[in-house]
Motif scaffolding. Structure first.
Motif, PDB file in Angstrom:
ATOM      1  N   TRP A   1      52.167 -16.934   1.649  1.00  0.00           N
ATOM      2  CA  TRP A   1      53.035 -16.777   0.692  1.00  0.00           C
ATOM      3  C   TRP A   1      53.124 -14.755   0.339  1.00  0.00           C
ATOM      4  N   VAL A   2      53.445 -13.492   0.411  1.00  0.00           N
ATOM      5  CA  VAL A   2      52.851 -12.579   0.036  1.00  0.00           C
ATOM      6  C   VAL A   2      54.061 -12.433  -1.009  1.00  0.00           C
ATOM      7  N   PHE A   3      53.564 -11.533  -2.210  1.00  0.00           N
ATOM      8  CA  PHE A   3      54.218 -11.287  -3.592  1.00  0.00           C
ATOM      9  C   PHE A   3      53.618  -9.947  -4.347  1.00  0.00           C
ATOM     10  N   VAL A   4      54.652  -9.509  -5.081  1.00  0.00           N
ATOM     11  CA  VAL A   4      53.638  -8.270  -6.073  1.00  0.00           C
ATOM     12  C   VAL A   4      54.910  -8.859  -7.385  1.00  0.00           C
TER      13      VAL A   4
ATOM     14  N   GLU B   1      54.230  -9.814   5.968  1.00  0.00           N
ATOM     15  CA  GLU B   1      53.301  -8.102   6.602  1.00  0.00           C
ATOM     16  C   GLU B   1      54.773  -7.815   5.674  1.00  0.00           C
ATOM     17  N   MET B   2      55.077  -7.602   4.507  1.00  0.00           N
ATOM     18  CA  MET B   2      55.584  -6.704   3.211  1.00  0.00           C
ATOM     19  C   MET B   2      54.879  -5.551   3.093  1.00  0.00           C
ATOM     20  N   ASP B   3      56.313  -4.291   2.841  1.00  0.00           N
ATOM     21  CA  ASP B   3      55.120  -3.143   2.845  1.00  0.00           C
ATOM     22  C   ASP B   3      56.556  -2.528   1.931  1.00  0.00           C
ATOM     23  N   GLY B   4      55.950  -1.668   1.327  1.00  0.00           N
ATOM     24  CA  GLY B   4      57.408  -0.781  -0.264  1.00  0.00           C
ATOM     25  C   GLY B   4      56.820   0.255  -0.663  1.00  0.00           C
ATOM     26  N   CYS B   5      58.078   0.793  -1.609  1.00  0.00           N
ATOM     27  CA  CYS B   5      57.443   2.162  -2.346  1.00  0.00           C
ATOM     28  C   CYS B   5      57.828   0.845  -4.239  1.00  0.00           C
ATOM     29  N   ILE B   6      56.778   0.590  -5.258  1.00  0.00           N
ATOM     30  CA  ILE B   6      56.245   0.658  -6.637  1.00  0.00           C
ATOM     31  C   ILE B   6      56.840   1.878  -7.285  1.00  0.00           C
ATOM     32  N   PRO B   7      57.842   1.517  -8.367  1.00  0.00           N
ATOM     33  CA  PRO B   7      58.106   3.060  -9.195  1.00  0.00           C
ATOM     34  C   PRO B   7      56.901   2.603 -10.297  1.00  0.00           C
ATOM     35  N   LEU B   8      55.949   3.544 -10.358  1.00  0.00           N
ATOM     36  CA  LEU B   8      55.050   3.692 -11.660  1.00  0.00           C
ATOM     37  C   LEU B   8      55.749   3.540 -13.134  1.00  0.00           C
ATOM     38  N   ARG B   9      54.991   2.999 -13.427  1.00  0.00           N
ATOM     39  CA  ARG B   9      55.766   2.892 -15.013  1.00  0.00           C
ATOM     40  C   ARG B   9      55.898   4.361 -15.939  1.00  0.00           C
ATOM     41  N   PRO B  10      56.222   4.812 -16.750  1.00  0.00           N
ATOM     42  CA  PRO B  10      56.218   5.752 -18.169  1.00  0.00           C
ATOM     43  C   PRO B  10      55.397   5.327 -18.891  1.00  0.00           C
TER      44      PRO B  10
ATOM     45  N   ASN C   1      64.032  -8.882 -14.350  1.00  0.00           N
ATOM     46  CA  ASN C   1      63.910  -9.551 -13.456  1.00  0.00           C
ATOM     47  C   ASN C   1      62.948  -9.986 -12.286  1.00  0.00           C
ATOM     48  N   LYS C   2      64.097 -10.469 -11.311  1.00  0.00           N
ATOM     49  CA  LYS C   2      62.804 -11.375 -10.678  1.00  0.00           C
ATOM     50  C   LYS C   2      62.525  -9.761  -9.699  1.00  0.00           C
ATOM     51  N   SER C   3      61.547 -10.018  -9.234  1.00  0.00           N
ATOM     52  CA  SER C   3      60.697  -9.227  -7.796  1.00  0.00           C
ATOM     53  C   SER C   3      61.586  -9.437  -6.668  1.00  0.00           C
ATOM     54  N   PRO C   4      61.584  -7.827  -6.124  1.00  0.00           N
ATOM     55  CA  PRO C   4      62.597  -7.504  -5.079  1.00  0.00           C
ATOM     56  C   PRO C   4      61.403  -7.550  -4.136  1.00  0.00           C
ATOM     57  N   PHE C   5      60.038  -7.755  -4.446  1.00  0.00           N
ATOM     58  CA  PHE C   5      59.013  -8.275  -3.562  1.00  0.00           C
ATOM     59  C   PHE C   5      58.047  -8.867  -3.442  1.00  0.00           C
ATOM     60  N   GLU C   6      58.838  -9.970  -2.292  1.00  0.00           N
ATOM     61  CA  GLU C   6      58.138 -11.946  -2.627  1.00  0.00           C
ATOM     62  C   GLU C   6      58.575 -11.571  -0.900  1.00  0.00           C
ATOM     63  N   GLN C   7      58.077 -12.947  -0.402  1.00  0.00           N
ATOM     64  CA  GLN C   7      58.349 -13.504   0.679  1.00  0.00           C
ATOM     65  C   GLN C   7      57.517 -15.019   1.014  1.00  0.00           C
ATOM     66  N   ARG C   8      58.515 -15.398   1.885  1.00  0.00           N
ATOM     67  CA  ARG C   8      57.938 -17.137   2.058  1.00  0.00           C
ATOM     68  C   ARG C   8      57.853 -17.899   2.581  1.00  0.00           C
ATOM     69  N   MET C   9      56.853 -17.948   3.342  1.00  0.00           N
ATOM     70  CA  MET C   9      57.462 -18.844   4.982  1.00  0.00           C
ATOM     71  C   MET C   9      56.865 -20.421   4.635  1.00  0.00           C
ATOM     72  N   LYS C  10      57.296 -21.232   4.790  1.00  0.00           N
ATOM     73  CA  LYS C  10      57.276 -22.402   3.993  1.00  0.00           C
ATOM     74  C   LYS C  10      56.295 -22.904   6.071  1.00  0.00           C
ATOM     75  N   ASN C  11      55.766 -24.018   5.755  1.00  0.00           N
ATOM     76  CA  ASN C  11      54.634 -24.560   6.278  1.00  0.00           C
ATOM     77  C   ASN C  11      55.585 -26.198   7.017  1.00  0.00           C
ATOM     78  N   SER C  12      55.626 -26.065   8.339  1.00  0.00           N
ATOM     79  CA  SER C  12      56.426 -26.576   8.980  1.00  0.00           C
ATOM     80  C   SER C  12      56.372 -27.367  10.335  1.00  0.00           C
ATOM     81  N   LYS C  13      56.318 -28.763  10.457  1.00  0.00           N
ATOM     82  CA  LYS C  13      55.389 -28.499  11.850  1.00  0.00           C
ATOM     83  C   LYS C  13      56.840 -28.520  13.121  1.00  0.00           C
ATOM     84  N   SER C  14      57.392 -28.784  13.367  1.00  0.00           N
ATOM     85  CA  SER C  14      58.278 -27.781  13.551  1.00  0.00           C
ATOM     86  C   SER C  14      58.988 -26.371  13.655  1.00  0.00           C
ATOM     87  N   SER C  15      58.238 -25.488  13.168  1.00  0.00           N
ATOM     88  CA  SER C  15      58.274 -24.460  12.653  1.00  0.00           C
ATOM     89  C   SER C  15      57.412 -22.983  13.134  1.00  0.00           C
ATOM     90  N   ASN C  16      56.462 -24.317  12.596  1.00  0.00           N
ATOM     91  CA  ASN C  16      54.889 -23.596  12.497  1.00  0.00           C
ATOM     92  C   ASN C  16      54.524 -22.286  13.830  1.00  0.00           C
TER      93      ASN C  16
END
Length: 230
Positions: free
Chosen positions: A182-185, A217-226, A192-207
């Protein structure tokens, strides 16, 4: 018939030149290239290498706009390689800084100035969730919250801790489970919900790793608040 002096010299020079050309062609190298270009009448300038793609803050492929923060999050790989949190080309959390731990690795940042406020790790396998609650409850409006998981991020989560992350903009935390990646900002007071979030489920079939999903891995640009008006 004997060769005259000048003619003999020309023949010797030709033999020497042909011998050099043959040897250079057999052994290769820059000399062979130069010889071949010399006899063909072309330039011996090397072909320029392809330029490397330029990287910006935190390794982003493009620069962030003005008054935005560049970030990159990397979750831990299994229980071996620790997570990373980079902000504005500064590593806030990493194994090199020796400030990572099993569970949730969190960095708090001032959403107006981009200043680092705090970094903490919370063991979600054998730790006490009350420490996480004490950390999240008093957050001020506009505080940015960067989260990167390592090993197990969820076993100790309770209803209140999941709700606090939902209030920061998370939608994946309600389903976050044992050894998920899990990665999250998020931010305190987000509408509203954050646009910066990813989750990879723990699964024996796909681990990707035995018992663990792949690192995220996630990257991006976050606007500063005034700044808030006084």
């Amino acid at each position: 018939m004997r060769l005259t002096g000048p003619l003999r010299a020309v023949v010797v020079l030709l033999l020497v030149g042909l011998t050099w050309l043959l040897a250079s062609s057999l052994f290769g190298g820059e000399s062979a290239l130069s010889v071949r270009h010399f006899f063909s009448g072309t330039s011996a300038e090397p072909t320029p290498a392809e330029p490397r793609p330029r990287k910006y803050k935190c390794g982003l492929s493009a620069p962030c706009p003005a008054k935005h923060l560049a970030f990159r999050l990397v979750s831990g790989a299994a229980n071996v390689i620790g997570p990373k949190i980079c902000l504005e080309d500064k590593m806030l959390v990493s194994s090199v800084k020796n400030n990572v731990g099993r569970g949730l690795n969190i960095a708090l940042v001032n959403g107006v100035t981009g200043e680092l406020l705090d970094t903490q790790t919370f063991d979600m396998w054998a730790g006490d969730v009350s420490n996480l609650l004490k950390f999240l409850r008093p957050l001020h409006e506009g505080t940015l919250v960067f989260v990167a998981s390592f090993d197990d991020p969820a076993s100790k989560l309770n209803d209140e801790s999941r709700r606090l992350f939902e209030e920061l903009g998370s939608t994946a935390v309600k389903d976050l489970a044992f050894r998920d990646s899990w990665v999250f900002v998020g931010a305190k007071g987000i509408e509203n919900k954050s646009p910066f979030e990813q989750r990879m489920k723990n699964s024996k079939s796909s681990n990707k790793y035995e018992g663990w999903p792949e690192s995220l891995e996630m990257d991006g640009c976050i606007p500063l608040r005034p700044p808030l008006d006084h």
